[in-house]
Write an enzyme that holds these catalytic residues in place. Sequence first.
Site, PDB file in Angstrom:
ATOM      1  N   CYS A 136      17.788  61.235 -35.591  1.00 38.11           N
ATOM      2  CA  CYS A 136      18.703  61.460 -36.155  1.00 38.11           C
ATOM      3  C   CYS A 136      19.556  59.746 -36.487  1.00 38.11           C
ATOM      4  O   CYS A 136      20.540  59.647 -37.446  1.00 38.11           O
ATOM      5  CB  CYS A 136      19.397  62.593 -37.302  1.00 38.11           C
ATOM      6  N   ASP A 137      19.719  60.238 -34.891  1.00 34.11           N
ATOM      7  CA  ASP A 137      20.881  59.150 -34.069  1.00 34.11           C
ATOM      8  C   ASP A 137      20.712  58.096 -34.812  1.00 34.11           C
ATOM      9  O   ASP A 137      21.199  56.828 -34.865  1.00 34.11           O
ATOM     10  CB  ASP A 137      20.600  59.018 -32.824  1.00 34.11           C
TER      11      ASP A 137
END
Length: 325
Positions: free
Chosen positions: A110-111
Site C-alpha cells: 500500500c505504501d
Amino acid sequence: MRKVADWQTARILNTPSQDWTFATLYVGMLSASETLQDPKYRDVVLQVAKHFQWTLGPRHAHADDQAIAQAYLSLYRENPDPALIAPMRKQFDQVMQAPDNPAKPVWWWCDALFMAPPAWAGLSAAAHDPRYLAYMDHEWHITNDLLWDPQARLFSRDQTYLTRREKNGKKLFWSRGNGWVMGGLVGVLSVLPPDDPRRAFYLERLQQMAGAIAKLQGSDGLWRAGLLDPQDYALPETSGSAFFVYALAWGISHHLLDAAVYRPVVDKGWAGLVKNVYADGRLGSVQPVGEAPGAYTAGSSSVFGIGAFLLAGTEVSRMAPPARN
C-alpha cells in the site's frame, strides 16, 4: 515548520539521494519553501535534481525509485523545460510496456500508492499525455482490489497482512501505510482534471479513509503505529500522523471534506505533532523504515517523517484563517 526544516536541512547538505525516504523529504521541503517564502529548501532539492540529471532510481519499475519524480515535477512546473522530464518519460514509457503480473502487481504494497501514482498522474498533466494517467488508474485499481478493506475502510500493508491480527484480535492496519495511501490520494487528486470521470473513485476513497481515521485519533491528537489496537503502543507515530493531518487539511481547504467535522481533528493533530518537536527542531516518535508497527523511541526521527510534517504544516497554514491586522 522552519525549525524542523532547518534542523533537517543542516543534516542532508551534500548528501543527495534518490531513495524514497529522501524523495518524501524533498516534496516536503519544496512545500516548505513555498509556505515559508524561503528559497533555501527549494534550492537544496534543485541541486539534487541537477546532481542526478533528473533521473529516477535504478529500479525502473519499482515505486520507491519513482517517488523522487514528484519533486522533479514540482520543479518542472516552475521551469517547464521538456528536457527536465525527458528521462522520466523515457523510463515510464519503458515500464508501460511490461505486462501485468497477476501473481504480483506492480504496486503490491500500500505504501506504493504514495510513491508512484502522484508521479504518473503528474507526468500525464505535465506532458499532456493521457497514457500515464491511464496506466496509473489501471494499476491503482489492481492494488485497491487486493488490499482495500471495505468494512474498516483502510488498507492492509500487503497480501501477507490480510489475515494478521493485533493482540486484541482486531485486524492489523499500519498507521504509516495508510498515511502513505492518503498522501497519495491527495497527490493524485491535486493533478487529476476536475471533469475526469475517474476522479470520483479517488475522492470517495479519500472521504472514506478520512471518516475511518478521524474515529481512531488518540486523545493526544495523534495515531498509534497499529491503528486498531492503540493500547498496545505506548508512543504515537508521527510520520503516519503527519500524513493524516496533511490529507485531512488538504481535503478541507479544497472543500472535499466537511470542515465542521474534520477541522477539530486537524487542529488537534497538528498540536500533537508540534509537541513532538524538540527544542533543536528534531521531530521525534518517527518509526524507522519498516513494513508494520515496530519498536522506536521518543527521540527517533527520519527524513520521510520530516517530509510528512512539512506537508502537513503547509496544508494547515492554508487552512488557517487570515491573521488579523
